[in-house]
Design a protein around this motif. Structure first.
Motif, PDB file in Angstrom:
ATOM      1  N   GLN A 156     -44.253  29.538 -37.929  1.00 35.04           N
ATOM      2  CA  GLN A 156     -43.316  28.435 -38.108  1.00 35.04           C
ATOM      3  C   GLN A 156     -43.162  28.065 -39.577  1.00 35.04           C
ATOM      4  O   GLN A 156     -42.062  27.746 -40.032  1.00 35.04           O
ATOM      5  CB  GLN A 156     -43.820  27.199 -37.343  1.00 35.04           C
ATOM      6  CG  GLN A 156     -43.928  27.374 -35.850  1.00 35.04           C
ATOM      7  CD  GLN A 156     -44.539  26.144 -35.194  1.00 35.04           C
ATOM      8  OE1 GLN A 156     -44.051  25.028 -35.338  1.00 35.04           O
ATOM      9  NE2 GLN A 156     -45.629  26.342 -34.482  1.00 35.04           N
ATOM     10  N   LYS A 157     -44.276  28.120 -40.305  1.00 38.94           N
ATOM     11  CA  LYS A 157     -44.250  27.611 -41.678  1.00 38.94           C
ATOM     12  C   LYS A 157     -45.339  28.289 -42.506  1.00 38.94           C
ATOM     13  O   LYS A 157     -46.519  27.970 -42.350  1.00 38.94           O
ATOM     14  CB  LYS A 157     -44.476  26.096 -41.664  1.00 38.94           C
ATOM     15  CG  LYS A 157     -44.405  25.446 -43.030  1.00 38.94           C
ATOM     16  CD  LYS A 157     -44.852  23.986 -42.959  1.00 38.94           C
ATOM     17  CE  LYS A 157     -43.931  23.176 -42.071  1.00 38.94           C
ATOM     18  NZ  LYS A 157     -44.289  21.712 -42.132  1.00 38.94           N
ATOM     19  N   PRO A 158     -44.994  29.246 -43.386  1.00 37.49           N
ATOM     20  CA  PRO A 158     -45.999  29.816 -44.289  1.00 37.49           C
ATOM     21  C   PRO A 158     -46.599  28.713 -45.169  1.00 37.49           C
ATOM     22  O   PRO A 158     -45.873  27.932 -45.793  1.00 37.49           O
ATOM     23  CB  PRO A 158     -45.206  30.828 -45.119  1.00 37.49           C
ATOM     24  CG  PRO A 158     -44.025  31.165 -44.267  1.00 37.49           C
ATOM     25  CD  PRO A 158     -43.691  29.902 -43.539  1.00 37.49           C
TER      26      PRO A 158
ATOM     27  N   PRO B 277     -37.601  33.604 -60.144  1.00 36.04           N
ATOM     28  CA  PRO B 277     -38.853  32.957 -60.564  1.00 36.04           C
ATOM     29  C   PRO B 277     -39.134  31.633 -59.821  1.00 36.04           C
ATOM     30  O   PRO B 277     -40.288  31.353 -59.480  1.00 36.04           O
ATOM     31  CB  PRO B 277     -38.647  32.723 -62.059  1.00 36.04           C
ATOM     32  CG  PRO B 277     -37.675  33.785 -62.463  1.00 36.04           C
ATOM     33  CD  PRO B 277     -36.748  33.959 -61.298  1.00 36.04           C
ATOM     34  N   ALA B 278     -38.097  30.846 -59.591  1.00 34.54           N
ATOM     35  CA  ALA B 278     -38.318  29.555 -58.905  1.00 34.54           C
ATOM     36  C   ALA B 278     -38.807  29.776 -57.478  1.00 34.54           C
ATOM     37  O   ALA B 278     -39.712  29.081 -56.989  1.00 34.54           O
ATOM     38  CB  ALA B 278     -37.027  28.740 -58.901  1.00 34.54           C
ATOM     39  N   LEU B 279     -38.213  30.758 -56.807  1.00 33.25           N
ATOM     40  CA  LEU B 279     -38.630  31.066 -55.437  1.00 33.25           C
ATOM     41  C   LEU B 279     -40.044  31.640 -55.438  1.00 33.25           C
ATOM     42  O   LEU B 279     -40.872  31.293 -54.587  1.00 33.25           O
ATOM     43  CB  LEU B 279     -37.651  32.060 -54.816  1.00 33.25           C
ATOM     44  CG  LEU B 279     -37.834  32.334 -53.314  1.00 33.25           C
ATOM     45  CD1 LEU B 279     -37.470  31.093 -52.503  1.00 33.25           C
ATOM     46  CD2 LEU B 279     -36.963  33.510 -52.891  1.00 33.25           C
ATOM     47  N   GLN B 280     -40.344  32.502 -56.411  1.00 36.92           N
ATOM     48  CA  GLN B 280     -41.672  33.099 -56.491  1.00 36.92           C
ATOM     49  C   GLN B 280     -42.737  32.028 -56.733  1.00 36.92           C
ATOM     50  O   GLN B 280     -43.825  32.072 -56.163  1.00 36.92           O
ATOM     51  CB  GLN B 280     -41.710  34.153 -57.608  1.00 36.92           C
ATOM     52  CG  GLN B 280     -40.914  35.413 -57.290  1.00 36.92           C
ATOM     53  CD  GLN B 280     -40.883  36.373 -58.457  1.00 36.92           C
ATOM     54  OE1 GLN B 280     -40.788  35.956 -59.628  1.00 36.92           O
ATOM     55  NE2 GLN B 280     -40.964  37.673 -58.163  1.00 36.92           N
ATOM     56  N   ALA B 281     -42.403  31.077 -57.576  1.00 34.82           N
ATOM     57  CA  ALA B 281     -43.369  30.017 -57.882  1.00 34.82           C
ATOM     58  C   ALA B 281     -43.670  29.170 -56.647  1.00 34.82           C
ATOM     59  O   ALA B 281     -44.819  28.793 -56.397  1.00 34.82           O
ATOM     60  CB  ALA B 281     -42.826  29.144 -59.010  1.00 34.82           C
ATOM     61  N   LYS B 282     -42.620  28.853 -55.897  1.00 36.15           N
ATOM     62  CA  LYS B 282     -42.806  28.031 -54.692  1.00 36.15           C
ATOM     63  C   LYS B 282     -43.566  28.814 -53.614  1.00 36.15           C
ATOM     64  O   LYS B 282     -44.284  28.225 -52.799  1.00 36.15           O
ATOM     65  CB  LYS B 282     -41.441  27.604 -54.143  1.00 36.15           C
ATOM     66  CG  LYS B 282     -41.498  26.551 -53.055  1.00 36.15           C
ATOM     67  CD  LYS B 282     -41.951  25.198 -53.580  1.00 36.15           C
ATOM     68  CE  LYS B 282     -41.852  24.120 -52.547  1.00 36.15           C
ATOM     69  NZ  LYS B 282     -42.330  22.797 -53.041  1.00 36.15           N
ATOM     70  N   ALA B 283     -43.394  30.134 -53.603  1.00 37.78           N
ATOM     71  CA  ALA B 283     -44.011  30.959 -52.563  1.00 37.78           C
ATOM     72  C   ALA B 283     -45.451  31.325 -52.885  1.00 37.78           C
ATOM     73  O   ALA B 283     -46.207  31.720 -51.986  1.00 37.78           O
ATOM     74  CB  ALA B 283     -43.206  32.240 -52.362  1.00 37.78           C
TER      75      ALA B 283
ATOM     76  N   THR C  32     -34.507  27.921 -46.139  1.00 39.04           N
ATOM     77  CA  THR C  32     -33.969  27.072 -45.078  1.00 39.04           C
ATOM     78  C   THR C  32     -34.357  25.618 -45.273  1.00 39.04           C
ATOM     79  O   THR C  32     -33.580  24.708 -44.966  1.00 39.04           O
ATOM     80  CB  THR C  32     -34.481  27.557 -43.698  1.00 39.04           C
ATOM     81  OG1 THR C  32     -34.070  28.907 -43.508  1.00 39.04           O
ATOM     82  CG2 THR C  32     -33.911  26.691 -42.564  1.00 39.04           C
ATOM     83  N   ASN C  33     -35.535  25.368 -45.837  1.00 40.65           N
ATOM     84  CA  ASN C  33     -36.081  24.016 -45.867  1.00 40.65           C
ATOM     85  C   ASN C  33     -36.022  23.342 -47.248  1.00 40.65           C
ATOM     86  O   ASN C  33     -36.337  22.155 -47.347  1.00 40.65           O
ATOM     87  CB  ASN C  33     -37.534  24.027 -45.384  1.00 40.65           C
ATOM     88  CG  ASN C  33     -37.636  24.335 -43.896  1.00 40.65           C
ATOM     89  OD1 ASN C  33     -37.534  23.439 -43.070  1.00 40.65           O
ATOM     90  ND2 ASN C  33     -37.833  25.615 -43.558  1.00 40.65           N
ATOM     91  N   PHE C  34     -35.635  24.087 -48.284  1.00 36.85           N
ATOM     92  CA  PHE C  34     -35.547  23.491 -49.625  1.00 36.85           C
ATOM     93  C   PHE C  34     -34.162  23.791 -50.204  1.00 36.85           C
ATOM     94  O   PHE C  34     -33.826  24.957 -50.444  1.00 36.85           O
ATOM     95  CB  PHE C  34     -36.648  24.055 -50.542  1.00 36.85           C
ATOM     96  CG  PHE C  34     -38.043  23.696 -50.087  1.00 36.85           C
ATOM     97  CD1 PHE C  34     -38.655  22.528 -50.518  1.00 36.85           C
ATOM     98  CD2 PHE C  34     -38.724  24.535 -49.203  1.00 36.85           C
ATOM     99  CE1 PHE C  34     -39.942  22.205 -50.105  1.00 36.85           C
ATOM    100  CE2 PHE C  34     -39.993  24.212 -48.779  1.00 36.85           C
ATOM    101  CZ  PHE C  34     -40.612  23.032 -49.225  1.00 36.85           C
TER     102      PHE C  34
END
Length: 930
Positions: free
Chosen positions: A762-764, A830-836, A817-819
């Motif tokens: 559901q949520k990593p 880079p922004a996605l990588q940082a959040k992940a 989907t959630n941000f």
């Protein structure tokens, strides 16, 4: 033979048949001639030692068995006419016949208030209205249904209901089926074969199933009560408080007499312990002589020695006194304390010789009498000791007069009626005052269920108080029941030895005994003593220390019964098993017995008795009744498996066949439910079990299996389908808003992994986000299970994004989907990588395979440590390591290793784990067989 004849040969007849009757292909000038012919055949069979000398054959004389029977419809012994019944009603198995059903998973009402259900009490039974939908779903009109543990015969009644149900019931059921997209049920007669080990049970089942003249019974029942009142009414007379009018006693309350441990003064329990206002027994009360505070535990029971001329012995019985008489004068109810005349009357009755109809046999040692010594202190060593003198005379007269009726069917119904007073008129009927309503009343048949328990306050009821309303209820229930051409045949004997040909039954509905829930043979002993035909309890499938039956013996007995079910059920057909037990070990024994017999479990649901609904089982804890749907694989799969066993082809052939049998879509309250059997780990477990039960090696590891599953079958909501099933699921999925998530109870490593998988799908999440939730979930961790750190569970079963390369699809989908600020970003932004970074997620099957291999090496190292350990018992261990080790040893045919380590595991833990139990049982079997 024509369908018309099949529907008329056994059941389509009036009870008062004047002309010829047909039965099992034979024609007789009258029903009396029919009965005489088949009784003579049965009498000849009873004289054959080979017929009698089989385990489970009831204990009784030929004449008593014949008197209890109505052949060929019902025999109080194994029924020798079953083959003739199938010749008339059965349809030979045709491999070419098209038959396809999914497990039944639709809510249905239990119907415990139905008059037919309440017509006769039994220790436990499933209402026929709860069985009807199963029969309609799995069968067609004319099919043959089997219930080898029929109890009071509700399956047979349900088969009749399929053709005789009132229109109002049909409409309600059809609406619920339309809502569940099941189509319209096919109403029409089904034919039932009913069997039980207990003669008392099959006698009830027969009287529920076989036709009889309701009006004749109603008149005979009234005459019966009137004749007993004319003969023994003087025993139930008492003087009204005005001193002149005579009243009729409804019941007399008797109280045990104790003595005070401090002053030795006499304490009548009723007088001192019963609170007059609340109508409840007080926890403590003062001694009427010395004032010391008493509890029941402190009191000393007083005894009297009496000569019992029936057994020519002096017996010691608890001292009892009559303390209250409830009686009727002019239609009004009154109460009083017994006067001198009442006491003199009771003494006069006590001096009379017992009637010969009263059974006087010795009560054998049994669990339900609490090891006999518990009954000995109540003065009950023989059956007649259960009855006070007046009750014994009344019940004896009732039985004698019912047994003397000239018409056999009416006679059996009168005994069916009278035997319901056996418990209610015995010492087992405790006095339970009613707090509101009529003053000081007692409720009839207030016995503690499942045990022979004699309370300190006993309500000795009159025959009219006990049976008057019951007669009216029986007449109303059966008068309103519609006759139907459906037929039942009833046998009494061991389910493991059914006299039926192979592949002859279309459906099985069964509610067998489970563990030590209820001791049927013990509880039926009292009523069966009146019939003088007793259960042979040797093959009874229960856990009973008095009969030296522990859980392994119970499992073997159940396996033999399930093997017989498997033999007689047509390939590709279904069996429904209803399970009632709170012990996981018993549940696992049942599963193992089912699998060992050759069945494949397709669906397991809990049954909510209050709401009449079903829910899927999501943990091993068994706290509710469960409905198990299992099928016998069709001949094609078995034949192919014989050629393909041990190969990948055999694996996927089984999975393809199994997926075809599983529910496709289940919804409730606007939500879709996860079908557990479609999840990858359960599909793997079923495949492994199928191979193990056939004695074959398992050709695929779990990682290879999961990869192959993903390659071959479409996945929806973490479930796997055949391609055409996926299309159906997608269509129906659009009709609901969401999918209900499973609730996991984390108690060990396996359930912790499943909980984490559901959470991360559901949520990593990061470790820091997971850890607080994990700590809350592991409060129920088993003491014997080796504690596992969250970091170790994550490392061995999941993947973590380490900021290198593209963000994994699962993590990317969740974040975008959630941000809002991350939407439409590339996976290497880079922004996605940082959040992940640092988020754990569920790997795809290909990467999961690599993880699984690393994890398996770790588990096998741990298992080797258990093998090398010097201690005889492992106190703390890793269940997953034992499972992995057993699986490896099975593949290497090293059964000795499985047995060696299994014996280091505590017995209760081994019995409560279905996977360990399967490996261990199969290893033992193959070792014993060389």
């Amino acid at each position: 033979m024509t369908d018309e004849f099949r529907q008329s040969a056994l059941f389509a007849r009036d009870v008062k048949e004047e002309g010829p009757v047909e039965c099992l292909g034979l024609t007789f000038e009258s029903d009396t001639a029919r009965r005489a012919y088949f009784s003579d055949v049965l009498r000849q069979r009873l004289q054959d030692p080979d017929f009698r000398n089989v385990p489970g054959f009831p204990i009784g004389s030929d004449e008593d068995i014949l008197a209890m029977s109505d052949p060929p419809y019902h025999t109080a012994c194994p029924n020798p006419f079953l083959t003739d019944f199938l010749r008339c009603y059965g349809k030979a198995y045709d491999p070419q016949q098209s038959y396809e059903r999914k497990p039944f998973a639709v809510d249905s009402s239990e119907g415990k208030t139905d008059p037919m259900y309440k017509a006769h009490s039994y220790h436990t039974k499933i209402p026929h209205l709860a069985i009807v939908p199963f029969i309609l779903h799995y069968t067609e009109p004319g099919d043959v249904i089997l219930d080898g543990f029929c109890g009071s015969g509700m399956t047979g009644l349900a088969a009749r209901w399929c053709s005789s149900a009132p229109e109002s019931y049909r409409q309600l059921l059809e609406v619920s089926w339309r809502q569940a997209d099941l189509g319209k049920p096919r109403w029409g007669p089904r034919h039932a074969i009913l069997n039980d080990l207990s003669p008392a049970a099959t006698f009830i089942a027969a009287n529920y199933s076989l036709p009889w003249d309701v009006e004749e019974f109603a008149a005979a029942g009234k005459r019966l009560l009137a004749e007993v009142e004319a003969e023994l009414g003087w025993m139930y007379e008492t003087r009204h408080t005005d001193g002149n009018t005579r009243g009729r006693i409804e019941y007399t309350v008797w109280s045990e007499v104790f003595s005070c441990p401090d002053c030795s003064g006499e304490v009548v329990f009723f007088d001192e312990a019963l609170d007059a206002e609340s109508k409840r027994v007080r926890d403590s009360f003062p001694c009427p002589h010395c004032g010391s505070q008493l509890t029941k535990q402190r009191l000393l029971r007083q005894y009297e020695n009496r000569l019992d001329p029936t057994i020519n012995s002096v017996i010691k019985v608890p001292k009892r006194k009559p303390v209250l008489i409830n009686y009727v004068v002019g239609g009004k109810r009154f109460e009083k304390a017994p006067d001198t005349k009442d006491l003199e009357l009771l003494e006069q009755i006590a001096a009379m010789e017992l009637p010969p109809d009263i059974p006087t046999n010795l009560i054998p040692p049994m669990h339900m009498t609490h090891e006999r010594a518990r009954m000995d202190y109540q003065g009950v060593t023989h059956v007649h000791h259960f009855f006070l003198p007046r009750a014994a005379h009344a019940l004896g007269a009732l039985w004698r007069k019912a047994n003397g009726h000239p018409d056999p069917r009416t006679r059996h119904m009168l005994l069916f009626f009278v035997e319901q007073a056996v418990w209610g008129m015995s010492l087992l009927n405790r006095y339970q005052p009613i707090q509101h309503g009529r003053i000081g009343g007692s409720q009839v048949n207030r016995q503690l269920t499942g045990i022979y328990y004699i309370a300190s306050q006993h309500s000795e009821v009159s025959p009219w108080y006990n049976l008057g309303n019951k007669l009216e209820g029986l007449v109303r229930a059966f008068r309103s029941a519609t006759t139907s051409p459906a037929a039942s045949i009833i046998a009494t004997g061991n389910t493991a030895r059914l006299d039926l040909p192979d592949n002859c039954v279309d459906y099985i509905f069964t509610d067998p005994p489970f563990g030590e829930n209820i001791y049927y043979a013990d509880l039926n002993f009292l009523v069966e003593s009146w019939h003088r035909v007793l259960t042979d309890a040797a093959p009874e499938a229960i856990v009973d220390k008095h009969k030296h039956k522990e859980l392994p013996e119970y499992q073997r007995l159940m396996q033999r019964c399930f093997e017989e079910y498997h033999r007689v059920l047509k390939p590709g057909r279904w069996m429904t098993v209803v399970f009632h037990n709170s012990r996981n070990a018993v549940w696992n024994s049942i599963q193992e017995a089912l699998l060992a017999a050759g069945f494949v479990v397709a669906d397991v649901r809990t049954m909510d008795k209050q709401q009449g609904s079903y829910r899927q089982v999501t943990s091993t804890a068994v706290k509710q009744d469960m409905v198990i749907s299992a099928y016998k694989p069709n001949g094609g799969l078995e034949e192919r498996f014989g050629l393909e066993a041990g190969t990948e082809k055999g694996v996927w052939d089984f999975i393809r066949t199994h997926l075809k049998q599983l529910p496709v879509f289940v919804s409730r309250s606007g939500r879709a439910e996860i079908v557990l059997e479609r999840k990858n780990h359960l599909l793997y477990d079923r495949m492994v079990a199928f191979h193990v039960q056939h004695g074959k090696t398992i050709p695929l590891s779990s990682p290879d299996f999961f990869q192959g599953l993903t390659q071959r079958y479409p996945e929806r909501d973490d479930m796997y389908f055949l391609p055409e099933q996926a299309v159906e699921y997608d269509r129906k999925r659009l009709t609901v808003q969401e999918v209900s998530q499973l609730a996991f109870f984390v108690s060990d490593e396996f359930s912790a992994i499943q909980w984490l998988k559901q959470l991360l799908l559901q949520k990593p999440l990061t470790f820091q986000e997971i850890h607080p939730q994990f700590l809350r979930e592991i409060g129920g961790w088993q003491k014997y299970e080796k504690p596992m750190e969250l970091s170790e569970l994550l490392a061995q079963n999941f993947l973590c994004y380490d900021h290198q390369g593209e963000v994994p699809s699962q993590v990317h989908s969740y974040l975008s989907t959630n941000f809002k600020d991350l939407r439409s970003l590339a996976k290497d932004h880079p922004a996605l990588q940082a959040k992940a970074k640092g988020r754990w997620y569920v790997p795809d099957p290909y990467k999961a395979g690599d993880l699984e291999k690393i994890r398996e090496r770790s588990l096998l190292r741990e298992f080797q440590g258990y093998r090398d350990a010097a201690q005889r018992r492992l106190k703390v261990f890793r269940l997953e390591a034992v499972r992995a080790g057993f699986k490896k040893a099975w593949g290497e045919r090293d059964y000795a290793v499985i047995i060696e380590v299994a014996r280091k595991i505590p017995e209760d833990i081994l019995q409560e784990d279905p996977k360990l139990l399967m490996w261990y049982d199969q290893a033992l079997m193959r070792t014993e067989n060389g």
